[in-house]
Design a protein around this motif. Structure first.
Motif, PDB file in Angstrom:
ATOM      1  N   VAL A  41      -5.446   9.229  -5.786  1.00  8.15           N
ATOM      2  CA  VAL A  41      -6.733   9.044  -6.455  1.00  8.15           C
ATOM      3  C   VAL A  41      -6.824   9.847  -7.745  1.00  8.15           C
ATOM      4  O   VAL A  41      -7.897   9.964  -8.323  1.00  8.15           O
ATOM      5  CB  VAL A  41      -7.915   9.397  -5.511  1.00  8.15           C
ATOM      6  CG1 VAL A  41      -7.958   8.445  -4.330  1.00  8.15           C
ATOM      7  CG2 VAL A  41      -7.826  10.843  -5.051  1.00  8.15           C
ATOM      8  N   THR A  42      -5.691  10.373  -8.198  1.00  9.93           N
ATOM      9  CA  THR A  42      -5.693  11.200  -9.401  1.00  9.93           C
ATOM     10  C   THR A  42      -5.543  10.388 -10.674  1.00  9.93           C
ATOM     11  O   THR A  42      -5.822  10.894 -11.758  1.00  9.93           O
ATOM     12  CB  THR A  42      -4.581  12.260  -9.334  1.00  9.93           C
ATOM     13  OG1 THR A  42      -3.315  11.596  -9.211  1.00  9.93           O
ATOM     14  CG2 THR A  42      -4.793  13.197  -8.150  1.00  9.93           C
ATOM     15  N   THR A  43      -5.101   9.145 -10.559  1.00 12.10           N
ATOM     16  CA  THR A  43      -4.933   8.301 -11.744  1.00 12.10           C
ATOM     17  C   THR A  43      -5.537   6.922 -11.494  1.00 12.10           C
ATOM     18  O   THR A  43      -5.687   6.494 -10.343  1.00 12.10           O
ATOM     19  CB  THR A  43      -3.438   8.104 -12.092  1.00 12.10           C
ATOM     20  OG1 THR A  43      -2.808   7.391 -11.030  1.00 12.10           O
ATOM     21  CG2 THR A  43      -2.737   9.438 -12.307  1.00 12.10           C
ATOM     22  N   THR A  44      -5.845   6.235 -12.556  1.00 10.04           N
ATOM     23  CA  THR A  44      -6.370   4.876 -12.438  1.00 10.04           C
ATOM     24  C   THR A  44      -5.337   3.963 -11.796  1.00 10.04           C
ATOM     25  O   THR A  44      -5.665   3.143 -10.939  1.00 10.04           O
ATOM     26  CB  THR A  44      -6.775   4.336 -13.825  1.00 10.04           C
ATOM     27  OG1 THR A  44      -7.735   5.233 -14.392  1.00 10.04           O
ATOM     28  CG2 THR A  44      -7.388   2.954 -13.731  1.00 10.04           C
ATOM     29  N   GLU A  45      -4.077   4.122 -12.197  1.00  9.02           N
ATOM     30  CA  GLU A  45      -3.012   3.296 -11.630  1.00  9.02           C
ATOM     31  C   GLU A  45      -2.876   3.544 -10.125  1.00  9.02           C
ATOM     32  O   GLU A  45      -2.682   2.615  -9.348  1.00  9.02           O
ATOM     33  CB  GLU A  45      -1.673   3.565 -12.331  1.00  9.02           C
ATOM     34  CG  GLU A  45      -1.643   3.149 -13.780  1.00  9.02           C
ATOM     35  CD  GLU A  45      -2.357   4.139 -14.716  1.00  9.02           C
ATOM     36  OE1 GLU A  45      -2.499   5.338 -14.364  1.00  9.02           O
ATOM     37  OE2 GLU A  45      -2.807   3.699 -15.781  1.00  9.02           O
ATOM     38  N   LEU A  47      -5.229   4.611  -8.105  1.00  9.37           N
ATOM     39  CA  LEU A  47      -6.392   4.016  -7.439  1.00  9.37           C
ATOM     40  C   LEU A  47      -6.221   2.511  -7.290  1.00  9.37           C
ATOM     41  O   LEU A  47      -6.500   1.952  -6.230  1.00  9.37           O
ATOM     42  CB  LEU A  47      -7.664   4.305  -8.234  1.00  9.37           C
ATOM     43  CG  LEU A  47      -8.373   5.615  -7.929  1.00  9.37           C
ATOM     44  CD1 LEU A  47      -9.474   5.866  -8.939  1.00  9.37           C
ATOM     45  CD2 LEU A  47      -8.927   5.623  -6.529  1.00  9.37           C
ATOM     46  N   LYS A  48      -5.756   1.858  -8.349  1.00 15.89           N
ATOM     47  CA  LYS A  48      -5.549   0.411  -8.282  1.00 15.89           C
ATOM     48  C   LYS A  48      -4.563   0.057  -7.180  1.00 15.89           C
ATOM     49  O   LYS A  48      -4.777  -0.885  -6.408  1.00 15.89           O
ATOM     50  CB  LYS A  48      -5.022  -0.123  -9.620  1.00 15.89           C
ATOM     51  CG  LYS A  48      -6.037  -0.227 -10.698  1.00 15.89           C
ATOM     52  CD  LYS A  48      -5.389  -0.772 -11.966  1.00 15.89           C
ATOM     53  CE  LYS A  48      -6.354  -0.800 -13.122  1.00 15.89           C
ATOM     54  NZ  LYS A  48      -5.722  -1.302 -14.352  1.00 15.89           N
ATOM     55  N   SER A 103     -16.236  -0.508 -14.994  1.00 18.57           N
ATOM     56  CA  SER A 103     -15.475   0.005 -13.853  1.00 18.57           C
ATOM     57  C   SER A 103     -14.973  -1.126 -12.967  1.00 18.57           C
ATOM     58  O   SER A 103     -13.853  -1.069 -12.443  1.00 18.57           O
ATOM     59  CB  SER A 103     -16.337   0.969 -13.042  1.00 18.57           C
ATOM     60  OG  SER A 103     -15.675   1.384 -11.886  1.00 18.57           O
ATOM     61  N   MET A 106     -11.914  -2.426 -14.511  1.00 14.99           N
ATOM     62  CA  MET A 106     -10.790  -1.481 -14.533  1.00 14.99           C
ATOM     63  C   MET A 106     -10.221  -1.209 -13.154  1.00 14.99           C
ATOM     64  O   MET A 106      -9.026  -1.016 -13.001  1.00 14.99           O
ATOM     65  CB  MET A 106     -11.225  -0.163 -15.182  1.00 14.99           C
ATOM     66  CG  MET A 106     -11.473  -0.281 -16.661  1.00 14.99           C
ATOM     67  SD  MET A 106     -11.815   1.300 -17.445  1.00 14.99           S
ATOM     68  CE  MET A 106     -13.451   1.662 -16.851  1.00 14.99           C
ATOM     69  N   LEU A 107     -11.104  -1.138 -12.159  1.00 18.56           N
ATOM     70  CA  LEU A 107     -10.687  -0.817 -10.792  1.00 18.56           C
ATOM     71  C   LEU A 107     -11.134  -1.924  -9.846  1.00 18.56           C
ATOM     72  O   LEU A 107     -12.331  -2.144  -9.685  1.00 18.56           O
ATOM     73  CB  LEU A 107     -11.313   0.497 -10.317  1.00 18.56           C
ATOM     74  CG  LEU A 107     -10.784   1.765 -10.922  1.00 18.56           C
ATOM     75  CD1 LEU A 107     -11.644   2.942 -10.503  1.00 18.56           C
ATOM     76  CD2 LEU A 107      -9.346   1.994 -10.511  1.00 18.56           C
ATOM     77  N   SER A 109     -12.345  -3.605  -6.626  1.00 23.22           N
ATOM     78  CA  SER A 109     -13.057  -3.107  -5.446  1.00 23.22           C
ATOM     79  C   SER A 109     -13.478  -4.319  -4.630  1.00 23.22           C
ATOM     80  O   SER A 109     -13.537  -5.431  -5.138  1.00 23.22           O
ATOM     81  CB  SER A 109     -14.274  -2.275  -5.861  1.00 23.22           C
ATOM     82  OG  SER A 109     -15.175  -3.027  -6.621  1.00 23.22           O
TER      83      SER A 109
END
Length: 146
Positions: A41-45, A47-48, A103, A106-107, A109
């Motif tokens: 969960v430290t980077t957008t990648e 998280l994706k 968001s 970008m992510l 969900s």
């Protein structure tokens, strides 16, 4: 103070305070509800890539961060504003809604979360905050008259 300048300062303060509340809740969320095992969960990648591991409980704090950040920002803006308090509070809600929409792109969900977040966390919270702030101001004004 000039009402226009005061309203501009109200908007800036609302955005800053709302963002601080949002970021603070996101910062503590992992210590209260730990991310799933194996999730970065430290980077957008990260998280994706690990979003499929998230359970409904992992979406509680993002929703709270969005809702309470918007509420705090809208409340502060409405308190500070010289006039058009509800409109400025709703403006803060629209600002944070735009961030929520960004968001979503970008992510990824779950659809249920996207709907709940976009429909419930921004405009309704801004409106409630604006109403509470105007009622608070009216009550304080009446107390000063007494």
């Amino acid at each position: 103070m000039n009402p226009i300048i005061r309203n501009i300062l109200a908007i800036i303060a609302g955005i800053v305070i709302g963002s601080l509340v949002n970021m603070s809740l996101i910062a503590v969320s992992g210590s209260i509800i730990p991310p799933p095992d194996g999730a970065d969960v430290t980077t957008t990648e990260g998280l994706k890539a690990s979003m499929h591991l998230f359970q409904p409980k992992h979406f509680i704090f993002p929703f709270l961060a969005h809702a309470l950040g918007t509420f705090a920002g809208a409340f502060i803006a409405a308190l500070i504003a010289a006039n058009h308090k509800i409109k400025l509070a709703l403006g803060i809600g629209i600002f944070f809604l735009a961030g929520g929409i960004a968001s979503v792109f970008m992510l990824p969900s779950p659809t249920w979360y996207t709907i709940v977040d976009l429909v419930g966390a921004y405009i309704p919270m801004a409106y409630i905050a604006g109403r509470l702030a105007t009622k608070r101001n009216k009550f304080a004004h009446q107390e000063n008259l007494a």
